[in-house]
Scaffold this active site. Structure first.
Site, PDB file in Angstrom:
ATOM      1  N   HIS A 199     -28.555  12.420 -32.496  1.00 58.58           N
ATOM      2  CA  HIS A 199     -28.030  13.341 -31.478  1.00 58.58           C
ATOM      3  C   HIS A 199     -28.282  12.780 -30.091  1.00 58.58           C
ATOM      4  O   HIS A 199     -29.246  12.044 -29.865  1.00 58.58           O
ATOM      5  CB  HIS A 199     -28.652  14.739 -31.606  1.00 58.58           C
ATOM      6  N   HIS A 217     -28.885  13.967 -26.196  1.00 54.31           N
ATOM      7  CA  HIS A 217     -29.204  15.077 -25.290  1.00 54.31           C
ATOM      8  C   HIS A 217     -28.406  14.876 -23.994  1.00 54.31           C
ATOM      9  O   HIS A 217     -28.408  13.781 -23.434  1.00 54.31           O
ATOM     10  CB  HIS A 217     -30.682  15.061 -24.890  1.00 54.31           C
TER      11      HIS A 217
END
Ligand code: 5GP
Ligand code: ZN
Length: 133
Positions: free
Chosen positions: A99, A101
């Site tokens: 992922h 951010h």
């Protein structure tokens, strides 16, 4: 992938606040945001970290991060944004599903932790460089 919280979110088994999604990724609000609007971009297909990503998918997710950062500036009044991506526990990765951010930054917003700069000599920099070439 079984037992992966982000795969469960993608499959709709756990609710999320989705900001954006397309055929490759979803972007959702982080449940414990560093600042209001902190968003995570994740690939729909399970990838542990950057080492398991291919160039095309990584490029698409980075462009999704760009889209979210611009949205944070346009809609939330952010004056900048950080794009951060952790690989491995030692690097602070707590969810082993890749992922990115995207953290909006505001005028007079909070300080966020970072590294403490060091001051190696030229020889020390050369030693590291020699190992990396
Ligand atoms: P990491 O430390 O792996 O780079 O970041 C993981 C992030 O996922 C953390 O910022 C954490 O707040 C967020 N997170 C963990 N579980 C959930 C969840 O169930 N939903 C959402 N939206 N974010 C989560
Ligand atoms: Zn997963």
């Amino acid at each position: 992938m079984d037992n992966c919280i982000f795969c469960m979110i993608i499959d709709g088994k756990i609710p999320s606040r989705r900001v954006y999604e397309d055929e490759n990724c979803i972007a959702m609000l982080d449940i414990n945001p560093a600042t209001p609007g902190h968003t995570l971009i994740l690939p729909r297909e399970h990838r542990k970290d950057l080492s398991e990503m291919d160039e095309e998918l990584a490029g698409k997710l980075m462009m999704a991060a760009r889209r979210i950062g611009m949205l944070q500036k346009e809609r939330l009044g952010a004056v900048g944004f950080n794009v951060i991506q952790n690989n491995g526990e030692a690097a602070g990765q707590t969810v082993p599903h890749f992922h990115i951010h995207v953290i909006p930054r505001y005028e007079n917003g909070p300080m966020l932790g970072g590294w403490v700069p060091t001051e190696p000599s030229g020889d020390e920099l050369d030693e590291v460089l020699a190992k990396m070439l």
